[in-house]
Design a protein around this motif. Structure first.
Motif, PDB file in Angstrom:
ATOM      1  N   ASP A  36      19.555 -24.425 -12.687  1.00  0.00           N
ATOM      2  CA  ASP A  36      20.288 -25.168 -11.648  1.00  0.00           C
ATOM      3  C   ASP A  36      19.498 -25.122 -10.338  1.00  0.00           C
ATOM      4  O   ASP A  36      19.900 -24.488  -9.371  1.00  0.00           O
ATOM      5  CB  ASP A  36      21.711 -24.634 -11.484  1.00  0.00           C
ATOM      6  N   PRO A  37      18.361 -25.817 -10.313  1.00  0.00           N
ATOM      7  CA  PRO A  37      17.488 -25.749  -9.138  1.00  0.00           C
ATOM      8  C   PRO A  37      18.132 -26.265  -7.850  1.00  0.00           C
ATOM      9  O   PRO A  37      17.675 -25.934  -6.766  1.00  0.00           O
ATOM     10  CB  PRO A  37      16.283 -26.611  -9.532  1.00  0.00           C
ATOM     11  N   PRO A  42      20.390 -19.390  -3.212  1.00  0.00           N
ATOM     12  CA  PRO A  42      19.170 -18.951  -3.898  1.00  0.00           C
ATOM     13  C   PRO A  42      19.382 -17.720  -4.782  1.00  0.00           C
ATOM     14  O   PRO A  42      18.723 -17.553  -5.794  1.00  0.00           O
ATOM     15  CB  PRO A  42      18.195 -18.636  -2.770  1.00  0.00           C
ATOM     16  N   GLU A  43      20.327 -16.841  -4.402  1.00  0.00           N
ATOM     17  CA  GLU A  43      20.595 -15.642  -5.199  1.00  0.00           C
ATOM     18  C   GLU A  43      21.260 -15.983  -6.528  1.00  0.00           C
ATOM     19  O   GLU A  43      21.097 -15.265  -7.516  1.00  0.00           O
ATOM     20  CB  GLU A  43      21.481 -14.671  -4.411  1.00  0.00           C
ATOM     21  N   ALA A  44      22.031 -17.053  -6.561  1.00  0.00           N
ATOM     22  CA  ALA A  44      22.764 -17.438  -7.768  1.00  0.00           C
ATOM     23  C   ALA A  44      22.007 -18.486  -8.589  1.00  0.00           C
ATOM     24  O   ALA A  44      22.428 -18.844  -9.679  1.00  0.00           O
ATOM     25  CB  ALA A  44      24.141 -17.982  -7.397  1.00  0.00           C
ATOM     26  N   ARG A  45      20.897 -18.974  -8.055  1.00  0.00           N
ATOM     27  CA  ARG A  45      20.136 -20.036  -8.714  1.00  0.00           C
ATOM     28  C   ARG A  45      19.583 -19.542 -10.052  1.00  0.00           C
ATOM     29  O   ARG A  45      19.042 -18.447 -10.157  1.00  0.00           O
ATOM     30  CB  ARG A  45      18.999 -20.483  -7.801  1.00  0.00           C
ATOM     31  N   ARG A 122      18.261  -9.594 -19.360  1.00  0.00           N
ATOM     32  CA  ARG A 122      19.550  -9.260 -19.993  1.00  0.00           C
ATOM     33  C   ARG A 122      20.708  -9.525 -19.032  1.00  0.00           C
ATOM     34  O   ARG A 122      21.723 -10.096 -19.408  1.00  0.00           O
ATOM     35  CB  ARG A 122      19.591  -7.794 -20.419  1.00  0.00           C
ATOM     36  N   ARG A 123      20.554  -9.062 -17.785  1.00  0.00           N
ATOM     37  CA  ARG A 123      21.618  -9.278 -16.791  1.00  0.00           C
ATOM     38  C   ARG A 123      21.884 -10.770 -16.601  1.00  0.00           C
ATOM     39  O   ARG A 123      23.033 -11.193 -16.504  1.00  0.00           O
ATOM     40  CB  ARG A 123      21.255  -8.616 -15.460  1.00  0.00           C
ATOM     41  N   HIS A 124      20.831 -11.554 -16.543  1.00  0.00           N
ATOM     42  CA  HIS A 124      21.002 -13.001 -16.389  1.00  0.00           C
ATOM     43  C   HIS A 124      21.687 -13.590 -17.627  1.00  0.00           C
ATOM     44  O   HIS A 124      22.629 -14.376 -17.496  1.00  0.00           O
ATOM     45  CB  HIS A 124      19.654 -13.685 -16.162  1.00  0.00           C
ATOM     46  N   LEU A 125      21.243 -13.217 -18.800  1.00  0.00           N
ATOM     47  CA  LEU A 125      21.798 -13.769 -20.032  1.00  0.00           C
ATOM     48  C   LEU A 125      23.280 -13.448 -20.167  1.00  0.00           C
ATOM     49  O   LEU A 125      24.083 -14.294 -20.555  1.00  0.00           O
ATOM     50  CB  LEU A 125      21.020 -13.249 -21.242  1.00  0.00           C
ATOM     51  N   VAL A 126      23.662 -12.236 -19.810  1.00  0.00           N
ATOM     52  CA  VAL A 126      25.067 -11.831 -19.892  1.00  0.00           C
ATOM     53  C   VAL A 126      25.942 -12.731 -19.021  1.00  0.00           C
ATOM     54  O   VAL A 126      27.080 -13.022 -19.370  1.00  0.00           O
ATOM     55  CB  VAL A 126      25.226 -10.341 -19.493  1.00  0.00           C
TER      56      VAL A 126
END
Length: 146
Positions: A36-37, A42-45, A122-126
């Motif tokens: 989601d560019p 920016p932290e949640a991108r 892993r944190r992102h994938l979760v």
């Protein structure tokens, strides 16, 4: 595990129903691959995984994996909703054992890919997978001591 999913399908709409073709690409497919560019935070991108990758390429990849895992052609075709040409569909049938081999092969590929992720990945994938699937990612990390 995939077979522990509470719904008949792994990827569902908000209430567990079938995804509609009209919103699948927009709501699930493109964000999963393109990220989601345009997200203003920016932290949640979310970065792109494989920008431009198509749904059909994903189907081709799955069939290739199953061939690599020596899954019979009739089971590969059935998995993707294909019919075999000629008499093969008449005389060859998918057995429950073949279906289990398909699930086992795909489960092993999932577990192997999750095991190779960094802690940040892993944190992102979760954050982006269904909650029941997220548990398999964190359980795998605990089992490996990550």
């Amino acid at each position: 595990m995939i077979d522990e999913c509470p719904y008949r399908r792994v990827f569902t709409g908000a209430r567990g129903g079938a995804l509609r073709r009209s919103n699948f690409s927009r709501r699930f497919w493109r964000p999963a691959w393109d990220g989601d560019p345009d997200n203003p935070d920016p932290e949640a991108r979310t970065p792109a995984v494989l920008a431009g990758f198509t749904f059909h390429e994903g189907r081709h990849t799955q069939r290739t994996w199953l061939a690599d895992d020596l899954i019979p052609d009739v089971a590969r075709a059935a998995r993707l909703g294909h019919k075999l040409p000629g008499m093969a569909d008449v005389y060859e049938h998918v057995t429950p054992e073949m279906q289990q081999r398909v699930l086992d092969a795909l489960q092993a590929r999932w577990e192997s890919s999750v095991a190779q992720l960094t802690a940040d990945e892993r944190r992102h994938l979760v954050r982006v997978v269904p909650p029941d699937l997220a548990a398999t990612i964190t359980e795998g990390a605990r089992a490996e001591g990550v």
